[in-house]
Write a protein that holds these residues in place. Structure first.
Motif, short mmCIF file in Angstrom:
data_model
loop_
_atom_site.label_atom_id
_atom_site.label_comp_id
_atom_site.label_asym_id
_atom_site.label_seq_id
_atom_site.Cartn_x
_atom_site.Cartn_y
_atom_site.Cartn_z
N UNK A 384 65.79 36.52 10.19
CA UNK A 384 65.65 36.88 11.60
C UNK A 384 66.54 38.06 12.01
N UNK A 385 67.41 38.52 11.10
CA UNK A 385 68.40 39.53 11.48
C UNK A 385 67.75 40.85 11.92
N UNK A 386 66.83 41.39 11.09
CA UNK A 386 66.21 42.67 11.44
C UNK A 386 65.40 42.59 12.74
N UNK A 387 64.57 41.54 12.93
CA UNK A 387 63.90 41.43 14.22
C UNK A 387 64.87 41.32 15.39
N UNK A 388 66.01 40.62 15.20
CA UNK A 388 66.99 40.49 16.27
C UNK A 388 67.60 41.84 16.62
N UNK A 389 67.92 42.63 15.58
CA UNK A 389 68.46 43.97 15.83
C UNK A 389 67.43 44.83 16.55
N UNK A 390 66.15 44.69 16.14
CA UNK A 390 65.08 45.44 16.80
C UNK A 390 64.95 45.04 18.27
N UNK A 391 65.14 43.75 18.54
CA UNK A 391 65.07 43.28 19.93
C UNK A 391 66.18 43.89 20.76
N UNK A 392 67.38 44.00 20.16
CA UNK A 392 68.50 44.58 20.89
C UNK A 392 68.32 46.05 21.19
N UNK A 393 67.46 46.72 20.43
CA UNK A 393 67.24 48.15 20.64
C UNK A 393 66.13 48.44 21.66
N UNK A 394 65.58 47.38 22.24
CA UNK A 394 64.51 47.57 23.22
C UNK A 394 65.03 48.37 24.42
N UNK A 395 64.29 49.40 24.78
CA UNK A 395 64.69 50.26 25.91
C UNK A 395 64.28 49.62 27.23
N UNK A 396 65.06 49.75 28.29
CA UNK A 396 64.69 49.16 29.59
C UNK A 396 63.34 49.65 30.09
N UNK A 397 62.95 50.88 29.79
CA UNK A 397 61.68 51.40 30.26
C UNK A 397 60.48 50.71 29.63
N UNK A 398 60.71 49.99 28.53
CA UNK A 398 59.60 49.28 27.90
C UNK A 398 59.04 48.21 28.82
N UNK A 399 59.79 47.83 29.88
CA UNK A 399 59.29 46.83 30.83
C UNK A 399 58.09 47.34 31.60
N UNK A 400 57.89 48.65 31.65
CA UNK A 400 56.78 49.23 32.39
C UNK A 400 55.50 49.28 31.57
N UNK A 401 55.59 48.96 30.24
CA UNK A 401 54.40 49.04 29.40
C UNK A 401 53.42 47.93 29.72
N UNK A 402 52.15 48.23 29.49
CA UNK A 402 51.09 47.28 29.85
C UNK A 402 51.04 46.12 28.87
N UNK A 403 51.24 46.40 27.59
CA UNK A 403 51.10 45.35 26.57
C UNK A 403 52.36 45.26 25.73
N UNK A 404 52.38 44.23 24.93
CA UNK A 404 53.54 44.02 24.06
C UNK A 404 53.11 43.73 22.64
N UNK A 405 52.05 44.38 22.23
CA UNK A 405 51.52 44.15 20.90
C UNK A 405 52.27 45.01 19.89
N UNK A 406 52.53 44.43 18.75
CA UNK A 406 53.23 45.17 17.69
C UNK A 406 52.23 46.07 16.96
N UNK A 407 52.36 47.36 17.16
CA UNK A 407 51.46 48.32 16.51
C UNK A 407 52.13 49.01 15.34
N UNK A 408 53.24 48.48 14.89
CA UNK A 408 53.96 49.14 13.80
C UNK A 408 53.11 49.22 12.55
#
Length: 853
Positions: A384-408
Motif C-alpha cells: 500500500x506504500x506507493x498508492x499512499x504516497x500517490x494519494x499524498x501527492x494529490x493536488x487540491x485542484x483535482x477536486x474540480x475534476x469531473x471523474x476520478x477514474x485511473x487512466x494511468x
C-alpha cells in the motif's frame, strides 16, 4: 485521536467491501505460513518426544568412530563393532547391562503379497533386545521371538499389511526369509515411527541375514548402574574401548537419530511449504497493491478536498497507511487463527494416513505467531506504500475534476527500463546456462526475468488485450467490444491485476515443464543406457525397501530363456580421501547389458584389485587407465586399486564400478538395486517376462518390468511431486482470482454512472453480466499467457542449469497437453472470478446509477 486516523477508520467502516479481497489475500497467505510453522514445531516436538521415550533407558551407545559419507548418502556407512565387546563393557562397575544392536534393511510382505512401505521411509530389521530399557520398541501384543523364524513387527506395519500375531509372511533381507509373527510392538508409544517399518528377530537370525559374518553388530546399547550419569558412563567406557570405537551418551545418540530421521525430513518438508507460502504472499502483494491503487484513484476528489481544506501531504499519506495497517493487523490475526486451524486439521488427518502426529496440544511458539503476523503486516503496508504516497501527492485542484477514474497507462520510461531488465535477464540466464554453467547466474537471470515481466506488464497489456480480445468483437458483438475496451481503459491496472495470476501460472508451468523434462531425462537414460529386455527393480522413488537378493541374477542366468542377467549392487568407499558410491557387479555381463559409451581399457578383467571409472570422474580425480587409487572401506581396511577401464556414461552405471570379488571382503548387508535381463534370440517378450517373473517370485516377488515400464516407474515420484505442487499452488491461484474479482468489483463501483447509462440506452442485464465476465476472462487470459511464457522460460533455464551442474544429461521437454490444461484452468478461473462482480453490476438500479457522481 488524530483527524487523519478518524477519517481512515470512518472510511473503513463505510467501505468495508472495498477491502474484502485484500483481507482474504492477507489472511490466506498468513494462514498458510502460520500453519506451516505450527505444524513444523509440533512435528519436531513429536519426534523429540517419541525418540526420547523410545531411548530413555539407553545411557550410552558404543559404535565405530569413523563413517563414510557419499554425495547421495549424508548419514554414511559405519564399520560394525564386535559383539565380543559386550563382555568387556559389562566388566565395568559403571555398567548395569549391555546388549548388541544389529540393524539392517528388511522389508515385510503384507497379506496380499505386496511389500509394506518402501516409498521413502526406511524398512528396518534387527535383533530383538530382551532388556526392555535398552530396546527402543516396546512389546504391545504377543511375545518376543525365541527361535529362528519368529519375529516381532511394529504395529503400524502389521496394520498396513493386514497382518496379525500368528500370521506367516516373507521378509526380504534381501534374500527372502519365511517368518512367523509372534508379537507386535510400539515405538515411543506410537504404532511406528512415521511409516518406517521394523522387524525384530532373534540375534542369531539377525547375524545370519543382516551382517556379512557372525559376531558383528551395528552398535552396543549400554544401561548405566545405579547412581551413574550418562557422562560418567561414557568416561568409564572410553579407556576400555579399542582404537576406532567410541562411546556417546544416550542423549546424544537420540539427538542424532532425531536429526537423521526427522530433522532432514522436517527441514525439507517445512522448507518446501515455506516456498509456497512465499509464492502465495508474493501473489497477494499484487492483489493488495492493486486494491489500494484503485481506491486511491477513486478518492482523488476526496483527497483533493482534504488538501484544499488544509490537510498536508503527510496526513493524506498517513490516512491511507492507517487503513492498510488496520486491514493488515486484522487480516493477519485472522490468518494466524486460520493457520492454527490448518495445523489442527492436519493433526487429525495425519494419523489416518499412518503418520504419528501427536494427539496432545499443538506446539505454538512465539516465533510461529509473531513471524506470520509481522510478514502479513509488512506485505500489506509495503503493497500500500506507493498508492499512499500517490494519494499524498494529490493536488487540491483535482477536486474540480469531473471523474476520478485511473487512466494511468504505460510510460516510455517503463518500456525502456523493462526492456533493459529483460535483456539483462536473458543475458545472465544464457551465460549461466550455456557459457559458464552456474545455478546462481541462472537463478539471478530468472529473478530479473520475473521483474521485467512485471515492469513491462502495462506496456504489453494494451497490445495483448487487443490481440486476445480481437475475436470478441466478432463473436460477442457490442458486448465483447465493450469488455475489450474496459480492459484497455487502464493498462497499468489490467497488468497489475493479471500479474498476480501470471506468477501463479508461471510457477505451475515451471514445475510442469521441469517435471516433464525429468521424465524425458529418465526415459532418455533408460533408452540410451539400458540394453536389457526386462528389468527387475526395487521402488524407483524413495529410500525404502531392502533391495534385491544378489542370488537372483545368477538364478535368472540359468533359465533357458535368458541370455544374460546381471545385478547392480551398491557399496561405499573413500577414494583418495573422498567418499564415493560404488557400483558392485559382474563386469563382463555388465558391459553387455548397459551402454557405457566409449570405453578405454577393458572391464573384462577388473578382478579383485581393479576398478572402472567414468571419464568425467577420471578427469576430476586426475586418473587414467593404469593409474592407481587408494580405496578405504567402511570395515577400516585400505587397498590400492588399478584403473583398468574408463567409460563414458554414468546414468545407471554410477561413477565407480567394482567387481563382486573385490567387494566381497568389505561388504556389509549385500543387496542389488537392479537386475538387467536379456533374452535369447527367438524368445518373445511375453514369454521371457513370464519366465523371469516365475523365478523372481522365489526371491520376494519383486517387480519385473519392460524397459518402458521401468522408465515410467522410475519417474513415478515425479507425478507424486507434481500433484503436491499443484495442490499447494491452488492457494496462490485462489488469491490471484480474489484479486481479479476485487478489482472488477471496485471498477464497477468506479463506473456506476457509466453502467447506469448503458442500461438506460438499452443494454440488458444479461449483456451487462456478459460484458463484466468477458472483461474478467481477458484479464485472466493476459495473466495466463504471460505466466505460460515466463514459466516455460524459467523451466528451460532450470533444466539447462541442472544439466550443466550435473554429470547426467538432462533432456528438455515441453508437455503441450498439460500446458493446455493449465491455460484452460486459468481462463475458466477468470470466468469464475467475474461471476460475483457481474451479478452485482446487473443488480444496479438504473436511475440511482445515473445520478451517482
Amino acid at each position: 485521536m488524530r483527524a487523519s486516523t478518524r477519517l481512515s477508520l470512518s472510511s473503513l467502516r463505510g467501505h468495508k467491501r472495498r477491502f474484502a479481497g485484500t483481507f482474504l489475500a492477507v489472511m490466506l497467505g498468513v494462514a498458510f505460513l502460520a500453519g506451516t510453522l505450527v505444524m513444523g514445531d509440533t512435528l519436531r516436538a513429536s519426534f523429540d518426544t517419541m525418540f526420547g521415550n523410545a531411548t530413555s533407558g539407553t545411557d550410552a551407545v558404543v559404535r565405530s568412530a569413523d563413517t563414510i559419507t557419499t554425495p547421495d548418502d549424508s548419514q554414511g556407512t559405519r564399520k560394525p563393532v564386535s559383539t565380543d565387546l559386550v563382555a568387556t563393557i559389562e566388566k565395568s562397575d559403571a555398567v548395569a547391562v549391555a546388549a548388541p544392536s544389529i540393524q539392517g534393511a528388511g522389508q515385510l510382505l503384507g497379506k496380499d503379497g505386496e511389500p509394506i512401505g518402501g516409498q521413502g521411509p526406511p524398512t528396518l530389521a534387527g535383533n530383538w533386545i530382551d532388556d526392555a530399557d535398552l530396546n527402543a520398541y516396546q512389546l504391545a501384543e504377543g511375545r518376543a521371538p525365541s527361535k529362528s523364524g519368529e519375529v516381532v513387527v511394529n504395529r503400524g506395519a502389521a496394520k498396513a499389511g493386514g497382518l496379525k500375531v500368528g500370521d506367516t509372511t516373507t521378509l526380504r533381507t534381501p534374500d527372502p526369509v519365511e517368518v512367523k509373527i509372534v508379537g507386535l510392538a510400539t515405538f515411543g508409544g506410537e504404532d511406528g515411527m512415521a511409516q518406517t517399518t521394523f522387524t525384530g528377530m532373534t540375534q542369531a537370525d539377525a547375524e545370519k541375514y543382516l551382517t556379512p559374518k557372525p559376531g558383528e553388530a551395528s552398535t552396543i546399547q549400554v544401561r548405566a548402574g545405579p547412581g551413574v550419569s550418562e557422562r560418567e558412563l561414557v568416561d568409564a567406557l572410553t579407556p576400555v574401548l579399542p582404537k576406532g570405537v567410541e562411546a556417546i551418551t544416550g542423549e546424544a545418540s537420540a539427538a542424532e537419530n532425531t536429526d537423521n530421521i526427522s530433522g532432514q525430513f522436517l527441514s525439507l518438508f517445512t522448507g518446501f511449504l515455506l516456498v509456497f507460502s512465499g509464492v502465495a504472499l508474493l501473489v497477494a502483494t499484487f492483489s493488495i497493491h492493486n486494491t489500494f491503487a484503485i481506491v486511491v484513484a477513486q478518492r482523488t476528489r476526496e483527497n483533493a478536498l482534504l488538501r484544499a481544506l488544509g490537510a498536508s501531504r503527510r496526513q493524506v499519506t498517513a490516512s491511507t497507511l492507517v487503513e492498510a495497517s488496520v486491514v493488515a493487523v486484522v487480516a493477519s490475526a485472522a490468518g494466524i487463527a486460520g493457520g492454527i486451524g490448518i495445523a489442527a486439521g492436519l493433526q487429525a488427518l495425519f494419523p489416518a494416513i499412518g503418520f504419528p502426529f501427536p494427539e496432545g496440544d499443538l506446539v505454538i511458539s512465539a516465533l510461529s505467531m509473531l513471524l506470520p503476523l509481522a510478514v502479513g503486516v509488512v506485505v500489506c503496508l509495503g503493497s500500500a506504500l506507493l498508492p499512499a504516497v500517490r494519494a499524498g501527492r494529490t493536488a487540491p485542484l483535482a477536486a474540480l475534476r469531473e471523474t476520478a477514474v485511473d487512466h494511468s497507462g504505460a510510460s516510455r520510461r517503463r518500456a525502456v527500463i523493462g526492456t533493459g531488465l529483460a535483456l539483462v535477464a536473458v543475458g545472465l540466464a544464457l551465460i549461466g546456462v550455456l557459457v559458464s554453467p552456474s545455478i546462481w547466474l541462472a537463478g539471478a537471470g530468472a529473478v530479473l526475468a520475473l521483474a521485467s515481466f512485471v515492469v513491462l506488464g502495462p506496456v504489453a497489456a494494451t497490445r495483448a488485450v487487443r490481440l486476445l480480445g480481437g475475436p470478441l468483437d466478432r463473436l460477442r458483438g457490442v458486448t465483447g467490444g465493450l469488455a475489450r475496451r474496459n480492459a484497455l481503459r487502464s493498462p497499468k491496472r489490467t497488468a497489475a491485476t493479471a500479474s498476480a495470476l501470471m506468477i501463479g501460472v508461471a510457477v505451475v508451468s515451471l514445475f510442469t515443464v521441469f517435471g516433464a523434462s525429468l521424465k524425458a531425462t529418465m526415459d532418455q537414460t533408460v533408452s540410451r543406457s539400458f540394453a536389457g529386455d526386462v528389468a527387475v527393480s526395487t521402488p524407483g522413488f524413495g529410500a525404502g525397501g531392502s533391495g534385491l537378493s544378489p542370488k537372483l541374477a545368477p538364478a535368472l542366468a540359468e533359465r533357458p530363456e535368458v541370455e544374460t542377467a546381471v545385478g547392480l549392487g551398491k557399496g561405499a568407499a573413500e577414494v583418495d580421501g573422498e567418499g564415493r558410491a560404488l557400483t558392485v557387479t559382474d563386469p563382463v555381463p555388465f558391459a553387455r547389458s548397459f551402454d557405457l559409451g566409449r570405453v578405454e581399457g577393458s572391464l573384462d578383467s577388473l578382478g579383485d584389485d581393479g576398478i572402472a571409472i567414468t571419464r568425467p570422474e577420471a578427469e576430476k580425480q586426475d586418473l587414467k587407465v593404469g593409474s592407481t587409487a587408494e580405496l578405504a572401506f567402511a570395515d577400516g581396511k585400505k587397498e590400492t586399486f588399478t584403473v583398468r577401464a574408463v567409460f563414458g556414461r554414468s546414468e545407471l552405471a554410477g561413477d565407480y564400478v567394482i567387481d563382486r570379488e573385490a567387494w566381497a571382503p568389505h561388504r556389509m548387508q549385500d543387496a542389488d538395486s537392479l537386475v538387467s535381463v536379456t533374452f535369447k534370440d527367438g524368445v518373445s517378450a511375453a514369454e521371457g517376462k513370464a519366465a523371469v517373473a516365475k523365478t523372481a517370485r522365489d526371491y520376494g516377488n519383486p517387480d519385473v518390468q519392460t524397459r518402458e515400464e521401468y522408465a515410467q516407474s522410475s519417474a513415478s515420484g515425479i507425478d507424486m511431486m507434481l500433484t503436491l505442487v499443484y495442490a499447494l499452488l491452488a492457494l496462490a491461484v485462489l488469491i490471484a482470482l480474489l484479486g481479479i474479482a476485487n478489482t472488477l468489483t471496485l471498477a464497477i463501483h468506479e463506473r456506476t454512472r457509466e453502467l447506469g447509462l448503458l442500461r438506460a440506452v438499452g443494454q440488458t442485464r444479461a449483456q451487462l453480466r456478459a460484458m463484466v465476465r468477458w472483461e474478467s476472462v481477458l484479464v485472466a487470459a493476459f495473466g495466463t499467457v504471460g505466466g505460460l511464457a515466463l514459466g516455460g522460460f524459467l523451466g528451460w533455464v532450470l533444466v539447462r542449469a541442472s544439466d550443466g551442474a550435473s554429470d547426467s544429461d538432462f533432456a528438455f521437454a515441453v508437455p503441450p497437453v498439460q500446458l493446455v490444461v493449465v491455460a484452460l484452468v486459468g481462463l475458466t478461473a477468470g470466468a469464475l472470478a467475474g461471476l460475483r462482480p457481474a451479478r452485482r453490476a446487473a443488480r444496479l438500479d438504473v436511475l440511482r446509477a445515473i445520478a451517482t457522481e
